[in-house]
Design a protein around this motif. Structure first.
Motif, short mmCIF file in Angstrom:
data_model
loop_
_atom_site.label_atom_id
_atom_site.label_comp_id
_atom_site.label_asym_id
_atom_site.label_seq_id
_atom_site.Cartn_x
_atom_site.Cartn_y
_atom_site.Cartn_z
N ALA A 112 0.83 -1.20 0.00
CA ALA A 112 0.00 0.00 0.00
C ALA A 112 0.86 1.25 0.00
CB ALA A 112 -0.93 -0.01 1.22
N ILE A 113 1.92 1.25 0.83
CA ILE A 113 2.84 2.40 0.87
C ILE A 113 3.53 2.57 -0.47
CG2 ILE A 113 4.96 3.26 1.93
CD1 ILE A 113 4.06 1.89 4.52
N PHE A 114 3.96 1.44 -1.07
CA PHE A 114 4.65 1.48 -2.37
C PHE A 114 3.76 2.11 -3.44
CE2 PHE A 114 5.41 -0.69 -6.47
CZ PHE A 114 6.71 -0.24 -6.74
N PHE A 115 2.52 1.61 -3.52
CA PHE A 115 1.60 2.14 -4.54
C PHE A 115 1.23 3.60 -4.26
CE2 PHE A 115 0.65 -2.44 -5.32
CZ PHE A 115 1.05 -2.47 -6.66
N PHE A 116 1.15 3.98 -3.00
CA PHE A 116 0.85 5.36 -2.67
C PHE A 116 1.98 6.28 -3.13
CE2 PHE A 116 1.25 8.95 0.28
CZ PHE A 116 0.00 9.55 0.12
N ILE A 117 3.23 5.82 -2.92
CA ILE A 117 4.39 6.63 -3.36
C ILE A 117 4.39 6.76 -4.88
CG2 ILE A 117 6.91 6.67 -3.49
CD1 ILE A 117 6.94 5.36 -0.71
N ARG A 118 4.13 5.65 -5.57
CA ARG A 118 4.12 5.69 -7.04
C ARG A 118 3.03 6.62 -7.56
NH1 ARG A 118 4.54 0.33 -10.44
NH2 ARG A 118 4.58 1.99 -12.00
#
Length: 476
Positions: free
Chosen positions: A463-469
């Motif tokens: 979730a954090i990864f996709f939010f950053i992207r």
């Protein structure tokens, strides 16, 4: 005849040292002590009392403070405290101050293994650097080394995998230091620091989620504590202790006894015996000032304060007039097991040694956990050299003759005649308390717990990864 009960000794030479302030300034670095500093060690001694270290790290009946071996009941099994004397082989004698701080604040031992949060590092993480330093100096220079290793903790799978605590910490540990609230008085700030960073009141009194982590949105709103229940101590006048005066609360913390309101048993009695009674009055009053203004949290199921229920019974004349076979089973058992001390009227002894049963939080609470546990385990606390004692009627006591049905019958009689008439106790309720109390989801899931925590961390990471992207694409 009174049952002999093993006593956990207080620290030798325990004194309530006057401390100018508990709140030390953060130094930002770990100072290594070049030699024993008497003043710092004395301050560390006082802080160790405030943090209640002796209660858990001294085995019942032991004459060796801090040598460990006390079994802390948890829904996952007994967790045995470790030797925290400066023994280099069996204790913490080889710890540097930085390693000591990691264990205290992050729950990580010198060898890198994780501690279970039965050691309240989730609260100690708020300690200032100055206070960590004072504690380190005290334990390394003023505590006698004990050359013995206590019983090891052996939880069942998967809870014996200490590495899983790394995942738990990543999800739930708030590793930040205490910061005074500039909108509050110095006394309230000191009270908050004492209540959370040292006395760790939140560890027992704050509800926990399915993974046994404290619910941040419900501080001090009450929680199950193995067989005991740590009640709501917010300022709500019905669900909490908003109706208590400051003097009531001060007396309770110093003595464990407020006639017409409450008596301390279990872990709270231990905290009073080993910690609160020896604290400076100004520090107890600071804790009172803080707790009195904690935001109220109410429960719609509560219709009256716990201590408001009940009245004296007029059944004493009935005991004398009716044969035993005309009494209800609960009343018959109460008359044989309880009335000699608490009197048939429930008024207790004239000197207050045996408390009254009406206007008593253990009997007026919306659940009967503490009443049942008191009957099973009894009560013992020592304050100012005076011992308050009630024998238990459960496992390990010489009066272990009452069945689950017997205790349910006594509890129902007490509730109906002296306490909260809305509370009904079944034999299954007693059986649950005998087995260690309600178990959270993490304890019920057993072998599924660790995989579930791993999945949760993976999902959080994704979730954090996709939010950053997504954020980067939006900026582009």
């Amino acid at each position: 005849m009174k049952q002999k009960y093993p006593k956990k000794p207080p620290l030798s030479g325990l004194t309530a040292l006057a401390v100018a302030t508990i709140l030390g300034s953060c130094t930002g670095a770990y100072a290594q002590s070049s030699g024993p500093d008497t003043n710092v060690a004395q301050r560390g001694h006082y802080l160790a009392i405030a943090a209640d270290c002796a209660a858990c790290h001294t085995a019942p009946g032991s004459t060796q403070p801090f040598a460990g071996g006390y079994g802390i009941a948890s829904p996952l099994g007994s967790i045995y405290s470790t030797n925290i004397t400066p023994s280099k082989e069996h204790g913490i004698g080889n710890y540097t101050e930085k390693e000591f701080a990691h264990a205290l604040r992050e729950g990580i031992r010198r060898d890198g293994a994780h501690l279970y949060p039965a050691m309240p590092y989730t609260s100690y993480t708020k300690l200032t650097d100055d206070d960590v330093h004072a504690l380190y100096v005290y334990f390394m220079s003023a505590v006698k080394p004990v050359e013995s290793t206590p019983q090891k903790t052996a939880l069942p799978f998967p809870y014996n995998i200490r590495a899983s605590m790394g995942i738990w910490n990543a999800l739930f540990l708030d590793d930040t230091r205490f910061k005074p609230d500039p909108s509050k008085s110095a006394e309230i700030n000191r009270g908050q620091y004492l209540s959370y960073a040292l006395a760790h009141c939140d560890t027992c009194h704050t509800p926990r989620n399915a993974m046994m982590a404290e619910k941040g949105g419900s501080p001090l709103a009450g929680a199950s504590l193995s067989s005991w229940y740590a009640p709501n101590i917010t300022s709500d006048p019905v669900s909490g202790i908003g109706g208590w005066s400051s003097e009531d609360l001060f007396r309770y913390l110093k003595t464990g006894d407020v006639p017409g309101k409450a008596q301390a048993g279990g872990p709270m009695a231990e905290a009073i015996e080993h910690s609160f009674q020896s604290l400076d009055d100004a520090d107890i009053r600071a804790m009172v000032a803080y707790i009195k203004q904690v935001p109220a949290i109410s429960d719609n199921k509560d219709t009256a304060p716990r201590e408001s229920y009940g009245k004296a019974s007029g059944r004493e004349a009935v005991y004398r007039a009716l044969p035993a076979n005309r009494l209800s089973r609960g009343e018959y058992l109460f008359s044989g097991e309880c009335a000699a001390c608490h009197r048939p009227t429930g008024q207790g002894s004239p000197d207050g040694y045996y408390p009254q049963l009406f206007h008593n939080t253990a009997v007026g609470a919306p659940i009967a956990d503490n009443l049942i546990t008191t009957i099973l385990m009894g009560v013992r606390r020592e304050v100012n050299g005076h011992t308050t004692y009630m024998p238990g009627f459960g496992p390990g006591s010489y009066v272990d003759t009452l069945s689950d049905q017997d205790i349910a019958d006594i509890s129902n009689y007490v509730e109906q005649n002296f306490g909260n008439p809305n509370v009904k106790v079944s034999p299954d309720d007693v059986k649950l308390i005998r087995s260690g109390g309600p178990k959270p989801l993490i304890a019920q899931l057993g072998a599924f717990t660790v995989p579930a925590m791993i999945v949760a961390v993976v999902l959080l990471t994704l979730a954090i990864f996709f939010f950053i992207r997504l954020s980067r694409k939006t900026k582009a």
